[in-house]
Design an enzyme around this catalytic site. Structure first.
Site, PDB file in Angstrom:
ATOM      1  N   HIS A 248       3.631   3.425  -2.512  1.00  0.00           N
ATOM      2  CA  HIS A 248       2.340   2.770  -2.696  1.00  0.00           C
ATOM      3  C   HIS A 248       1.929   2.202  -1.350  1.00  0.00           C
ATOM      4  O   HIS A 248       2.744   1.597  -0.661  1.00  0.00           O
ATOM      5  CB  HIS A 248       2.483   1.658  -3.741  1.00  0.00           C
ATOM      6  CG  HIS A 248       1.173   1.120  -4.237  1.00  0.00           C
ATOM      7  ND1 HIS A 248       0.339   0.369  -3.444  1.00  0.00           N
ATOM      8  CD2 HIS A 248       0.558   1.228  -5.435  1.00  0.00           C
ATOM      9  CE1 HIS A 248      -0.746   0.032  -4.148  1.00  0.00           C
ATOM     10  NE2 HIS A 248      -0.632   0.551  -5.358  1.00  0.00           N
ATOM     11  N   ARG A 268      -8.614  -2.860  -3.418  1.00  0.00           N
ATOM     12  CA  ARG A 268      -9.496  -1.900  -2.742  1.00  0.00           C
ATOM     13  C   ARG A 268     -10.586  -1.401  -3.678  1.00  0.00           C
ATOM     14  O   ARG A 268     -11.730  -1.256  -3.283  1.00  0.00           O
ATOM     15  CB  ARG A 268      -8.662  -0.743  -2.173  1.00  0.00           C
ATOM     16  CG  ARG A 268      -7.916  -1.144  -0.899  1.00  0.00           C
ATOM     17  CD  ARG A 268      -6.892  -0.087  -0.470  1.00  0.00           C
ATOM     18  NE  ARG A 268      -5.710  -0.115  -1.325  1.00  0.00           N
ATOM     19  CZ  ARG A 268      -5.106   0.952  -1.818  1.00  0.00           C
ATOM     20  NH1 ARG A 268      -5.594   2.152  -1.558  1.00  0.00           N
ATOM     21  NH2 ARG A 268      -4.035   0.835  -2.582  1.00  0.00           N
TER      22      ARG A 268
END
Ligand code: FAD
Length: 626
Positions: A248, A268
């Site tokens: 990740h 994000r």
């Protein structure tokens, strides 16, 4: 084996995360008796940690969404190596599984007009993740647990409410019993007392989650040591795609005690951007050719996308995870990293404090408490962390059945669905869709199978194996785990090379006799050292399977990057690497990736397929079109 507790059921579910609980519900609804075992406390599986949400093409926020678009995104994310039938079933059934959860009592966040809200996530064309703030997994586990409790109503018939749906937590399964290619039960121990248990069952569902603890920097918690992967191997099943591990892009990097803890992609999705030490929003420099049509190459367009997604391309911060993780890795390597060796994730300068604390409450608290950083005022420091394994038990797409009769696998422990890279949000939906199917087909198998009998000898052998670390005179398990993590992190991590993978295999092989001779001190009650000693052989098998497959696949695709073989090779797209045990040794074989049906191929433009496939493959679709 006098001091072994004996239990029996129709369907044994190993693992109490989302996949295990959904399987248990389905098998019980089919009328079967079920036992659910979990290594940690009931409710404390990885599923509870999931933050961002569950992907399901309900089309609530953007009506253009549908299962075909979701299917397409999933295949793109997996770089077309996915078991297409799993990806198809997943995209088709995910919305029903989410709605069904609300009938169990879940309550997802709402749109203004009262429908289930959906958020943006990397690789998903439309807002698609059903969510509850950034605590989606908690709601999922809470409602599945509640559903389980509601099914524990067997007082009248059995004299005990939970007689036909038992949950036994803090118990680790160490072995499966197999006879003539069919499973017949499992062996384990209670963590608290060290007491042993043998459970006979004609059908077993593996739902044990991932392998993250084989790496030092990981978002996974202590129990993710690849037990289900290894149990399956030892029972005679095969694992596919073990080279594909998802790092990740955003784990915490500072302070050292929390290194690896996840920073959700929702940061994000909700507007956060990545910057290097020079303050540059660097992701614009890392948009790969295959994604140029979908991702904005300038900040103005990227920022307009949040309010007008139909007329603008997506921000590159929302590229699939493998791309973002590699980009961060490159920035740090080029000397443009943050103070503690990551990059900056900035939402503070882009959204109001109110918005941030409402949309991302857990992230706010996580940074405040663990790092003394106020994310509404300053950027976070983040870097890649080992998060998820795409590889796992080879299963039949329809039934979740492995190669071993009576053995099923669902959730992260299974392989194929996500190809070479999983999209965020696709795991929660995966485990609901295939957890249900595994429970259904395991129950069906149990219905037509005689209750098996376990022999004293096989139980005694499993017990002797479990007790061996007390008699050994080798090293302590923590030192050996650290050594294995170090090898994996250094040589089988985010960027790989042939020579280093060979070295990894040599170093892992050298660890093998040391792991066989691992020692546990003390007694059987509350002894985590002993538990880890037993987990080590599982981590070892998974680590070797990963390194072998990573060496074999000399191309770069999804969660497998070979610096010495950059770029995707269309020939490799057609190959799955399958690991199995042959006389106790891991062996690797090649298998064809199944070809998509013409209808599914028709969902893509030929110009896109040509980036992944050999000319014969995509030309054959042109012929079909005509
Ligand atoms: P898990 O939930 O991992 O459960 C495994 C179970 O097996 C546990 O009960 C464990 O105790 C048990 N077990 C393991 N070994 C044994 C054994 N030997 N004997 C008995 N029991 C055993 N995915 C998304 O789709 N969206 C997200 O927003 C998201 N966020 C995430 C955030 C974090 C921090 C993490 C770590 C993961 C996230 N993921 C997300 C991934 C997703 O949560 C997991 O892949 C998924 O929950 C796995 O579910 P599972 O049911 O397969 O296994």
């Amino acid at each position: 084996a006098a001091d072994v507790e004996h239990l029996a059921c129709d369907v044994l579910v190993i693992g109490a995360g989302g996949a295990g609980l959904r399987a248990a519900v389905e098998a019980r609804l089919a009328g079967k008796s079920v036992i659910v075992i979990s290594k940690s406390l009931f409710g404390k599986a990885h599923t509870v940690m999931a933050e961002g949400g569950a992907a399901a093409a309900m089309g609530n926020v953007n009506a253009n969404d549908n299962w075909q678009v979701h299917f397409r995104d999933t295949m793109r994310g997996g770089k077309f190596l996915n078991n297409y039938r799993m990806a198809e079933i997943h995209a088709q059934e995910a919305p029903d599984r989410i709605w069904e959860l609300e009938t169990y009592g879940a309550l997802f966040d709402r749109t203004a007009d009262g429908r289930i809200s959906q958020r943006n996530f990397g690789g998903h064309e439309y807002p698609r993740l059903a969510h509850v703030g950034d605590r989606t997994g908690l709601e999922l586990i809470r409602t599945l647990q509640q559903k389980l409790v509601s099914l524990q109503q067997d007082d009248e018939e059995a004299g005990e409410p939970a007689a036909k749906l038992q949950v036994i937590d803090e118990t680790t399964i160490t072995e499966l019993f197999v006879e003539q290619g069919a499973v017949k039960g499992a062996f384990g121990y209670r963590r608290g007392t060290g007491a042993f248990m043998a459970i006979s069952a004609p059908a077993i569902v593996l739902a044990t989650g991932g392998i993250g603890r084989s790496f030092k920097v990981t978002s996974n918690s202590w129990e993710y040591t690849g037990d289900g992967h290894a149990l399956a191997l030892r029972a005679g099943a095969s694992l596919i795609n073990m080279e594909f591990i998802q790092f990740h892009p955003t784990g915490m990097v500072w302070p050292p005690s929390v290194r690896g803890i996840l920073v959700t992609e929702s940061v994000r999705g909700d507007g956060g951007v990545l910057k290097n030490a020079e303050g540059k929003r660097f992701m614009f420099d890392y948009i790969p050719e295959v994604f140029k049509a979908q991702y904005a190459d300038n900040p103005e367009e990227a920022d307009r996308w949040y309010t007008d997604p139909d007329a603008n391309r997506r921000p590159p911060e929302l590229l699939p995870r493998d791309e973002v993780a590699r980009a961060i890795n490159s920035e740090v390597k080029a000397g443009r990293g943050s103070e503690h060796g990551g990059v900056y994730l900035d939402i503070a300068s882009r959204r109001s404090a109110e918005y941030i604390t409402e949309r991302l409450p857990s992230m706010y608290h996580q940074f405040k408490e663990l790092a003394d950083v106020d994310i509404t005022a300053e950027p976070m420091e983040v870097g890649p962390t080992c998060h998820y394994i795409m590889g796992g038990v080879e299963v039949d797409a329809e039934t979740a059945a492995s190669k071993v009769t009576g053995l099923y696998a669902a959730g992260e422990v299974s392989g194929g669905m996500h190809g070479s890279n999983r999209l965020g949000g696709n795991s929660l939906s995966d485990l609901l869709v295939f957890g249900k199917r595994a429970g259904e087909f395991a129950a069906e198998h149990a219905a037509v199978t005689e209750p098996p009998k376990l022999g004293d000898d096989e139980i005694a052998a499993a017990q002797a194996d479990a007790l061996r670390p007390f008699a050994n005179d080798g090293e302590n398990p923590y030192a050996l785990q650290a050594a294995m993590q170090e090898v994996n992190g250094r040589l089988v991590g985010i960027i790989r090379r042939a020579g280093e993978l060979e070295e990894a295999l040599t170093e892992l092989a050298a660890l093998k006799p040391r792991i066989d001779n691992v020692t546990a001190a003390g007694g059987r009650a509350y002894n985590p050292g002993w538990h880890l000693a037993l987990d080590l052989r599982n981590m070892y098998l998974c680590s070797v399977a990963t390194a072998m497959a990573a060496l074999e696949r000399d191309e770069s695709r999804g969660g497998h990057t070979r610096e010495d073989a950059p770029g995707m090779d269309p020939q490799w797209r057609r190959v799955n690497l399958v690991a199995s045990l042959d006389g106790g040794e891991l062996a690797l074989a090649r298998q064809d990736v199944p070809s998509m049906t013409p209808e599914l191929l028709g969902l893509f433009e030929t110009s896109e397929l040509s980036k992944y496939m050999t000319p014969e493959e995509y030309r054959s679709t042109e012929a079909e079109d005509a």
